[in-house]
Design an enzyme around this catalytic site. Sequence first.
Site, PDB file in Angstrom:
ATOM      1  CE  LYS A 273       3.350  24.911  28.214  1.00  0.00           C
ATOM      2  NZ  LYS A 273       3.018  26.730  27.622  1.00  0.00           N
ATOM      3  CG  ASP A 278       1.947  24.459  22.626  1.00  0.00           C
ATOM      4  OD1 ASP A 278       0.959  24.500  22.221  1.00  0.00           O
ATOM      5  OD2 ASP A 278       1.808  25.907  23.685  1.00  0.00           O
ATOM      6  CE  LYS A 285       1.926  27.464  20.287  1.00  0.00           C
ATOM      7  NZ  LYS A 285       1.355  29.467  20.522  1.00  0.00           N
ATOM      8  CG  ASP A 296       4.934  25.914  25.654  1.00  0.00           C
ATOM      9  OD1 ASP A 296       5.466  26.695  26.229  1.00  0.00           O
ATOM     10  OD2 ASP A 296       4.127  25.042  25.498  1.00  0.00           O
ATOM     11  CG  ASP A 355      -1.516  27.594  21.280  1.00  0.00           C
ATOM     12  OD1 ASP A 355      -1.100  26.915  21.857  1.00  0.00           O
ATOM     13  OD2 ASP A 355      -1.417  28.167  20.797  1.00  0.00           O
ATOM     14  CD  GLU A 357      -0.272  24.407  26.256  1.00  0.00           C
ATOM     15  OE1 GLU A 357      -1.100  25.801  25.096  1.00  0.00           O
ATOM     16  OE2 GLU A 357       0.804  25.057  26.109  1.00  0.00           O
ATOM     17  NE  ARG A 359      -4.080  30.330  29.731  1.00  0.00           N
ATOM     18  CZ  ARG A 359      -4.061  31.663  29.829  1.00  0.00           C
ATOM     19  NH1 ARG A 359      -4.862  31.874  30.012  1.00  0.00           N
ATOM     20  NH2 ARG A 359      -3.371  31.900  28.392  1.00  0.00           N
TER      21      ARG A 359
HETATM   22  N1  BES Z   1       3.709  28.306  24.852  1.00  0.00           N
HETATM   23  C1  BES Z   1       2.999  29.450  24.298  1.00  0.00           C
HETATM   24  C2  BES Z   1       3.382  30.945  24.665  1.00  0.00           C
HETATM   25  C3  BES Z   1       4.353  31.204  23.979  1.00  0.00           C
HETATM   26  C4  BES Z   1       4.340  31.743  23.303  1.00  0.00           C
HETATM   27  C5  BES Z   1       5.534  30.583  24.529  1.00  0.00           C
HETATM   28  C6  BES Z   1       5.594  32.228  22.512  1.00  0.00           C
HETATM   29  C7  BES Z   1       6.604  31.058  24.274  1.00  0.00           C
HETATM   30  C8  BES Z   1       6.987  31.391  22.667  1.00  0.00           C
HETATM   31  C9  BES Z   1       0.679  29.118  24.972  1.00  0.00           C
HETATM   32  O1  BES Z   1       0.790  27.724  25.394  1.00  0.00           O
HETATM   33  C10 BES Z   1      -0.295  29.849  24.339  1.00  0.00           C
HETATM   34  O2  BES Z   1       0.507  29.774  23.103  1.00  0.00           O
HETATM   35  N2  BES Z   1      -0.414  30.584  24.645  1.00  0.00           N
HETATM   36  C11 BES Z   1      -1.383  31.159  24.234  1.00  0.00           C
HETATM   37  C12 BES Z   1      -2.459  31.713  24.703  1.00  0.00           C
HETATM   38  C13 BES Z   1      -3.367  32.227  23.975  1.00  0.00           C
HETATM   39  C14 BES Z   1      -4.157  31.102  23.721  1.00  0.00           C
HETATM   40  C15 BES Z   1      -4.664  32.645  25.409  1.00  0.00           C
HETATM   41  C16 BES Z   1      -0.497  32.010  22.915  1.00  0.00           C
HETATM   42  O3  BES Z   1       0.623  33.104  23.987  1.00  0.00           O
HETATM   43  O4  BES Z   1      -0.814  33.273  22.156  1.00  0.00           O
HETATM   44 ZN    ZN Z   2      -0.029  27.098  23.791  1.00  0.00          ZN
HETATM   45 ZN    ZN Z   3       1.885  26.670  25.154  1.00  0.00          ZN
END
Ligand code: BES
Ligand code: ZN
Ligand code: ZN
Length: 514
Positions: A273, A278, A285, A296, A355, A357, A359
């Site tokens: 990824k 992000d 966020k 990210d 968010d 993104e 996947r």
């Molecule tokens: N990049 C984030 C995940 C992340 C969080 C990485 C903290 C490093 C530290 C990812 O893209 C994300 O925001 N995921 C969301 C998914 C949800 C919206 C289904 C999450 O984990 O909240």
């Molecule tokens: Zn995200």
């Molecule tokens: Zn992310």
Amino acid sequence: MKVLVDRRDGLTVATDLAASGVFERPEKDDTFPRSLQKEDEATKGLVKAAWARKEVKGKRRALRGETTVFHRPDGKGRLLLVGLGPRAKFSPEIVRRAAAEVVRTCRGRGVRTVGFNLGSFVAEGVRSEAAVAAITDGAILGNYEFEKYRSTSEGKVEEAAIYLGEEFARDEAALKKVVSNHAALDDVVVWARDIANLPADTASPQRLAEEAMALGKEMGLKVSVFDEKKLAEMGCGGILAVGIGSASHPPRMVVLEYPGGARRGRTVAVVGKGITFDSGGISIKPALGMQEMKFDKSGAVAVLGILRAAATLKVPPRVIGVMCCAENVPSGTSYRPGDVVRTFSGKTIEVLNTDAEGRVVLSDGLGYVVQQYHPDEIIDLATLTGAQVVALGDDTAGMVSNDEKLAQGLLAASAQTGEPLWRMPLTDYHRELVKSDVGDVRNSTEIPVAGMLTAGAFLETFVGGTSWAHLDIAGPAYTTARTRKWQPAYQNDGATAFGVRLVTRYLEAPPARA
Ligand code: BES
Ligand code: ZN
Ligand code: ZN
């Protein structure tokens, strides 16, 4: 940093600073340890005096060993004693950490060359090969700091020397081999950390593609870069959707090929990824901590590192690296909740949260590598979910896998490198949660449960039955000023390049399959 192997006894040599490990004594036994005899002689009794005053105890607390510096009266430099904790808990990981503590203690203290007295780091549980490997790792990784944007430097250690002494001098050739193998891999980790630490204005998807091309040129690897036009032709709707909102930094998919050291070996694909920033996109966020989202891209940078390491160490399997790079920002052209995206494989994604993104970009990378290369195994690395960090913390990556041998192989590599990894379950419950009414899969579930595992179930739909392991590295990919004090000293503030050593060691090992 260079790591040298020296046959001499470190305590007879004049150095800027030489380090010895000290074990903690069992409770109620405070007799002076015989293993410190030479150190005591070298300091004309200072070590024994410090022991008697309980200044030196050999203890470790909160991941750090006690460190005590002596100025040798014979003018041969300084001696540093580093605590190794109780003998019963001794392991290569303790040596790796202690070596990093030694080089960090030297920082800014006028030490150019640091010496390690090998004999003091070898005991039951850690043979000489394992000790020199761990000293090399700890010294190189612990010495790293991201300094690109600083105008002043604290004065880092430039060289480490491992002193064998009489006891190990006859193993010099074998130990040198171990050191050079580890130093080569550690240098790759340092290189990868430097890229992963770059801010998003610099480390755009195009810049990551350029790093890959430069690597390809240097190491003789085939590298293909797919820009937004090509991605559209190919039908990579996932990467395009995530990247479409960025006016300045368009998306890229990068494919690297290392042909393999063995004839007719297996093919392993590593897919990363590469979200260069992000922000969450339209599903934005909160501001607090958003700067961390420059990390990210850590999965894609790990892929770069793994390819460099594979080519440097000439691992047996053929390795295909895929980096799925895009910037996730809100704008008038961004993708939005409710959109349905058609991916490379033809499967469609209902976007419910922009968010989620990671996947979405990985769906194209996975689909592509399956169709194009038919790999025997796929390993993906992604800072995929906050849920991973909640479940396992900052130090441990989460794994889901559909293949027992691959999972066991990665766990074995993790035990070897000290990059913690924990396998989590993937069941029909998680698979059910990611089904969409509108398309094939949804990128966010109706009930917010098992976020790391539903993300895994989502990815699984794109690997088409191939042996696969997903490493969610959201926690261990980086530390912050706040979190790093809880991490081993070889994890600097910022990108850790987690996964590079782990996956490379996995690739080095004999094929996982019988
Ligand atoms: N990049 C984030 C995940 C992340 C969080 C990485 C903290 C490093 C530290 C990812 O893209 C994300 O925001 N995921 C969301 C998914 C949800 C919206 C289904 C999450 O984990 O909240
Ligand atoms: Zn995200
Ligand atoms: Zn992310």
